[in-house]
Design an enzyme around this catalytic site. Structure first.
Site, PDB file in Angstrom:
ATOM      1  N   ASP A  33       0.867  -1.185   0.000  1.00 19.18           N
ATOM      2  CA  ASP A  33       0.000   0.000   0.000  1.00 19.18           C
ATOM      3  C   ASP A  33       0.902   1.232   0.000  1.00 19.18           C
ATOM      4  O   ASP A  33       1.921   1.247   0.697  1.00 19.18           O
ATOM      5  CB  ASP A  33      -0.889  -0.011   1.261  1.00 19.18           C
ATOM      6  CG  ASP A  33      -2.112   0.890   1.122  1.00 19.18           C
ATOM      7  OD1 ASP A  33      -3.233   0.362   1.285  1.00 19.18           O
ATOM      8  OD2 ASP A  33      -1.940   2.095   0.855  1.00 19.18           O
ATOM      9  N   SER A  36      -1.357   6.406   0.638  1.00 18.30           N
ATOM     10  CA  SER A  36      -1.838   7.728   0.204  1.00 18.30           C
ATOM     11  C   SER A  36      -3.173   8.066   0.851  1.00 18.30           C
ATOM     12  O   SER A  36      -3.524   9.229   0.989  1.00 18.30           O
ATOM     13  CB  SER A  36      -1.971   7.784  -1.325  1.00 18.30           C
ATOM     14  OG  SER A  36      -2.912   6.828  -1.756  1.00 18.30           O
ATOM     15  N   ASN A  37      -3.927   7.046   1.247  1.00 22.56           N
ATOM     16  CA  ASN A  37      -5.233   7.319   1.860  1.00 22.56           C
ATOM     17  C   ASN A  37      -5.469   6.382   3.045  1.00 22.56           C
ATOM     18  O   ASN A  37      -6.600   5.984   3.324  1.00 22.56           O
ATOM     19  CB  ASN A  37      -6.335   7.154   0.800  1.00 22.56           C
ATOM     20  CG  ASN A  37      -7.653   7.741   1.234  1.00 22.56           C
ATOM     21  OD1 ASN A  37      -7.697   8.606   2.119  1.00 22.56           O
ATOM     22  ND2 ASN A  37      -8.737   7.277   0.657  1.00 22.56           N
ATOM     23  N   SER A 127     -17.028  -2.023  -9.509  1.00 18.71           N
ATOM     24  CA  SER A 127     -18.102  -1.253  -8.863  1.00 18.71           C
ATOM     25  C   SER A 127     -19.378  -1.342  -9.688  1.00 18.71           C
ATOM     26  O   SER A 127     -19.331  -1.468 -10.926  1.00 18.71           O
ATOM     27  CB  SER A 127     -17.646   0.208  -8.772  1.00 18.71           C
ATOM     28  OG  SER A 127     -18.728   1.056  -8.515  1.00 18.71           O
ATOM     29  N   TYR A 152     -13.192   8.175 -12.856  1.00 19.14           N
ATOM     30  CA  TYR A 152     -13.168   7.057 -11.901  1.00 19.14           C
ATOM     31  C   TYR A 152     -13.969   5.867 -12.459  1.00 19.14           C
ATOM     32  O   TYR A 152     -13.486   4.741 -12.509  1.00 19.14           O
ATOM     33  CB  TYR A 152     -13.748   7.505 -10.546  1.00 19.14           C
ATOM     34  CG  TYR A 152     -14.125   6.350  -9.655  1.00 19.14           C
ATOM     35  CD1 TYR A 152     -13.168   5.701  -8.891  1.00 19.14           C
ATOM     36  CD2 TYR A 152     -15.444   5.877  -9.608  1.00 19.14           C
ATOM     37  CE1 TYR A 152     -13.514   4.615  -8.104  1.00 19.14           C
ATOM     38  CE2 TYR A 152     -15.792   4.797  -8.824  1.00 19.14           C
ATOM     39  CZ  TYR A 152     -14.832   4.172  -8.072  1.00 19.14           C
ATOM     40  OH  TYR A 152     -15.166   3.088  -7.310  1.00 19.14           O
ATOM     41  N   LYS A 156     -12.764   2.053 -14.075  1.00 20.06           N
ATOM     42  CA  LYS A 156     -13.256   0.726 -13.683  1.00 20.06           C
ATOM     43  C   LYS A 156     -13.653  -0.077 -14.917  1.00 20.06           C
ATOM     44  O   LYS A 156     -13.345  -1.262 -15.037  1.00 20.06           O
ATOM     45  CB  LYS A 156     -14.465   0.841 -12.730  1.00 20.06           C
ATOM     46  CG  LYS A 156     -14.138   1.332 -11.342  1.00 20.06           C
ATOM     47  CD  LYS A 156     -13.339   0.330 -10.520  1.00 20.06           C
ATOM     48  CE  LYS A 156     -12.996   0.846  -9.136  1.00 20.06           C
ATOM     49  NZ  LYS A 156     -11.798   0.240  -8.547  1.00 20.06           N
ATOM     50  N   PHE A 181     -21.530  -3.009  -4.590  1.00 22.32           N
ATOM     51  CA  PHE A 181     -22.554  -1.971  -4.481  1.00 22.32           C
ATOM     52  C   PHE A 181     -22.024  -0.964  -3.426  1.00 22.32           C
ATOM     53  O   PHE A 181     -20.904  -0.512  -3.569  1.00 22.32           O
ATOM     54  CB  PHE A 181     -23.939  -2.611  -4.280  1.00 22.32           C
ATOM     55  CG  PHE A 181     -24.415  -3.140  -5.623  1.00 22.32           C
ATOM     56  CD1 PHE A 181     -23.775  -4.222  -6.229  1.00 22.32           C
ATOM     57  CD2 PHE A 181     -25.395  -2.480  -6.345  1.00 22.32           C
ATOM     58  CE1 PHE A 181     -24.117  -4.637  -7.519  1.00 22.32           C
ATOM     59  CE2 PHE A 181     -25.751  -2.896  -7.628  1.00 22.32           C
ATOM     60  CZ  PHE A 181     -25.115  -3.975  -8.217  1.00 22.32           C
ATOM     61  N   ARG A 298     -27.074  16.024  -6.417  1.00 23.24           N
ATOM     62  CA  ARG A 298     -25.630  16.038  -6.688  1.00 23.24           C
ATOM     63  C   ARG A 298     -25.424  15.608  -8.138  1.00 23.24           C
ATOM     64  O   ARG A 298     -25.980  14.592  -8.575  1.00 23.24           O
ATOM     65  CB  ARG A 298     -24.923  15.056  -5.736  1.00 23.24           C
ATOM     66  CG  ARG A 298     -23.427  14.988  -5.911  1.00 23.24           C
ATOM     67  CD  ARG A 298     -22.758  14.189  -4.813  1.00 23.24           C
ATOM     68  NE  ARG A 298     -23.022  12.763  -4.902  1.00 23.24           N
ATOM     69  CZ  ARG A 298     -22.519  11.850  -4.084  1.00 23.24           C
ATOM     70  NH1 ARG A 298     -21.724  12.231  -3.088  1.00 23.24           N
ATOM     71  NH2 ARG A 298     -22.802  10.581  -4.224  1.00 23.24           N
TER      72      ARG A 298
HETATM   73  C1  UD1 Z   1     -20.134   6.682  -5.371  1.00 23.06           C
HETATM   74  C2  UD1 Z   1     -19.846   6.480  -6.803  1.00 23.06           C
HETATM   75  C3  UD1 Z   1     -19.462   5.052  -7.052  1.00 23.06           C
HETATM   76  C4  UD1 Z   1     -18.262   4.707  -6.242  1.00 23.06           C
HETATM   77  C5  UD1 Z   1     -18.508   5.007  -4.793  1.00 23.06           C
HETATM   78  C6  UD1 Z   1     -17.141   4.868  -4.129  1.00 23.06           C
HETATM   79  C7  UD1 Z   1     -21.224   8.036  -8.103  1.00 23.06           C
HETATM   80  C8  UD1 Z   1     -22.386   8.156  -9.015  1.00 23.06           C
HETATM   81  N1  UD1 Z   1     -20.987   6.822  -7.624  1.00 23.06           N
HETATM   82  O1  UD1 Z   1     -21.262   5.888  -5.045  1.00 23.06           O
HETATM   83  O2  UD1 Z   1     -19.131   4.874  -8.402  1.00 23.06           O
HETATM   84  O3  UD1 Z   1     -17.939   3.361  -6.425  1.00 23.06           O
HETATM   85  O4  UD1 Z   1     -18.997   6.327  -4.600  1.00 23.06           O
HETATM   86  O5  UD1 Z   1     -17.005   5.577  -2.998  1.00 23.06           O
HETATM   87  O6  UD1 Z   1     -20.564   8.981  -7.804  1.00 23.06           O
HETATM   88  N2  UD1 Z   1     -25.653  11.294  -0.334  1.00 23.06           N
HETATM   89  C9  UD1 Z   1     -26.292  12.340   0.318  1.00 23.06           C
HETATM   90  N3  UD1 Z   1     -25.543  13.166   1.089  1.00 23.06           N
HETATM   91  C10 UD1 Z   1     -24.200  13.006   1.271  1.00 23.06           C
HETATM   92  C11 UD1 Z   1     -23.551  11.934   0.608  1.00 23.06           C
HETATM   93  C12 UD1 Z   1     -24.311  11.104  -0.198  1.00 23.06           C
HETATM   94  O7  UD1 Z   1     -27.510  12.517   0.181  1.00 23.06           O
HETATM   95  O8  UD1 Z   1     -23.585  13.812   1.966  1.00 23.06           O
HETATM   96  C13 UD1 Z   1     -26.454  10.370  -1.158  1.00 23.06           C
HETATM   97  C14 UD1 Z   1     -26.041  10.334  -2.613  1.00 23.06           C
HETATM   98  O9  UD1 Z   1     -26.737  11.275  -3.348  1.00 23.06           O
HETATM   99  C15 UD1 Z   1     -26.409   8.897  -2.975  1.00 23.06           C
HETATM  100  C16 UD1 Z   1     -26.227   8.113  -1.689  1.00 23.06           C
HETATM  101  O10 UD1 Z   1     -26.229   9.072  -0.658  1.00 23.06           O
HETATM  102  O11 UD1 Z   1     -27.763   8.850  -3.333  1.00 23.06           O
HETATM  103  C17 UD1 Z   1     -24.949   7.331  -1.645  1.00 23.06           C
HETATM  104  O12 UD1 Z   1     -23.871   8.203  -1.967  1.00 23.06           O
HETATM  105  P1  UD1 Z   1     -22.342   7.752  -1.872  1.00 23.06           P
HETATM  106  O13 UD1 Z   1     -22.097   7.160  -0.538  1.00 23.06           O
HETATM  107  O14 UD1 Z   1     -21.507   8.906  -2.302  1.00 23.06           O
HETATM  108  O15 UD1 Z   1     -22.232   6.556  -2.894  1.00 23.06           O
HETATM  109  P2  UD1 Z   1     -22.587   6.473  -4.463  1.00 23.06           P
HETATM  110  O16 UD1 Z   1     -22.861   7.797  -5.040  1.00 23.06           O
HETATM  111  O17 UD1 Z   1     -23.635   5.444  -4.614  1.00 23.06           O
END
Ligand code: UD1
Length: 344
Positions: A33, A36-37, A127, A152, A156, A181, A298
């Site tokens: 690793d 970096s994060n 993903s 990103y 993938k 997921f 978003r």
């Molecule tokens: C995102 C990426 C996905 C990636 C994953 C890795 C997109 C479209 N998808 O997943 O490809 O593999 O991150 O980390 O960008 N939400 C809120 N408020 C917040 C944060 C999130 O409402 O502050 C909502 C988002 O709109 C979404 C859900 O929560 O509907 C999940 O969000 P998030 O955890 O960022 O995951 P993905 O968007 O599904």
């Protein structure tokens, strides 16, 4: 003799949970690793859980010479699980070349080195982002890959194509692609978990930080989607369940059980949960309120996606068994541990 596995990105969130499960299943794990994060302290957390300290090397998989030396040093490596990658969608839009280098060149380096070191196979972290907004839900592995919305996501898809082409060309290794997921939660011990860098972009770390008072309120990105309560729907899968699927995939790959040299599996629960339902489930599981407000959508968010995990259930004999309440409780337990340790 224990079978040796290289885990790239093994101090990261999903990587560290997978190292724990690999060790519990009797594998010898070597972590590479670049930190970096993540931090090397994660190795201590893994050791506290399993009683075994995995070998750790600080290495960037872009460093092909370093990787070659590592594979040479740990002669007899049977498999690789490749987690090491950047994962912030928004950042990838701003820094596409960084993402293409870190998320594509690294895989090519590994694949080029595998034959000379006689590594049997590689498990790759993909993903559900490859499906975009699926036309049919729940989404199966046969659903079409949709044009990516970010570097990103595109990386993938390209990684999956590279693996497919390499296997088609008859290169001497196997591969399992796992399409995750939404990985959530933390190890029940509270020793390892997700450590977001700066303001969390993902929902659950933002929820736990808000519950802790680190953030004043959660922004729910949109309530005008075509879903029952208007907020987006995702399939939140427990990270330990997810980690266990990697062990089964590795067993299958090394045990000669694969039907084809390339297999693809969805890893999800099969249940969709909206953002608002997730907040309610968190409050129910922990008894802690999460202040939130509804804001604009978003950009780039998918409206709804959840897995059809039948192939993984039937072929791997794997099921995501943890309830979402227990998963969210584990995320909260981890957040409290971080506070105790003065980290967040
Ligand atoms: C995102 C990426 C996905 C990636 C994953 C890795 C997109 C479209 N998808 O997943 O490809 O593999 O991150 O980390 O960008 N939400 C809120 N408020 C917040 C944060 C999130 O409402 O502050 C909502 C988002 O709109 C979404 C859900 O929560 O509907 C999940 O969000 P998030 O955890 O960022 O995951 P993905 O968007 O599904």
């Amino acid at each position: 003799m224990k079978k040796k596995i290289l885990v790239t990105g093994g101090t990261g969130y999903i990587g560290s949970h997978t190292v724990v499960e690999l060790q519990a299943a009797g594998y010898e794990v070597i972590i590479a690793d670049n930190l970096s994060n993540s931090s090397e302290d994660v190795v201590d957390g893994i050791e506290r859980i399993t009683g075994i300290r995995p070998a750790f090397t600080k290495l960037d998989c872009n460093d092909k010479e370093g990787l070659n030396a590592l594979l040479g040093k740990h002669n007899g490596l049977r498999g690789i699980i490749h987690f090491a990658a950047n994962k912030a969608v928004g950042e990838s839009v701003r820094e596409p070349l960084t993402y293409y280098r870190n998320n594509i060149v690294t895989l090519i380096n590994l694949l080029e080195l595998m034959p000379e070191h006689k590594v049997d196979g590689i498990v790759f972290s993909s993903s559900c982002t490859v499906y975009g907004q699926p036309d049919i839900l729940p989404v199966t592995e046969d659903a079409p890959v949709k044009p990516a919305l970010s570097p990103y996501g595109n990386a993938k898809q390209i990684n999956e194509e590279i693996l497919r082409d390499a296997i088609y060309a008859g290169l001497p290794f196997k591969s399992v692609i796992l399409r995750y997921f939404n990985p959530t939660g933390a190890h029940p011990s509270g020793e390892i978990g997700e450590l977001p860098n700066g303001v969390p972009q993902n929902l659950v770390p933002f929820v736990t930080q808000t519950a802790m008072g680190i953030r004043s309120e959660l922004s729910v990105f949109g309530n005008d989607y075509n879903t029952p309560d208007g907020s987006c729907i995702r399939d939140y899968i427990n990270v330990v369940d997810l980690a266990k699927a990697h062990v089964i995939a590795m067993d299958r790959m090394l045990g000669g059980g694969m039907e084809n040299n390339l297999e693809i599996f969805n890893l999800g629960t099969g249940r969709g949960l909206s953002v608002l339902e997730l907040i309610q489930a968190f409050e129910k599981a922990t008894g802690v309120k999460v202040p939130y407000k509804i804001v604009e959508r978003r950009e780039g968010d998918i409206e709804k996606v959840w897995a059809d995990p039948k192939r993984a259930n039937d072929v791997l004999g794997w099921v995501a068994g943890e309830s979402v309440e227990d998963t969210l409780a584990s995320a909260w337990n981890w957040q409290k541990k971080l506070r105790e340790r003065g980290i967040q």
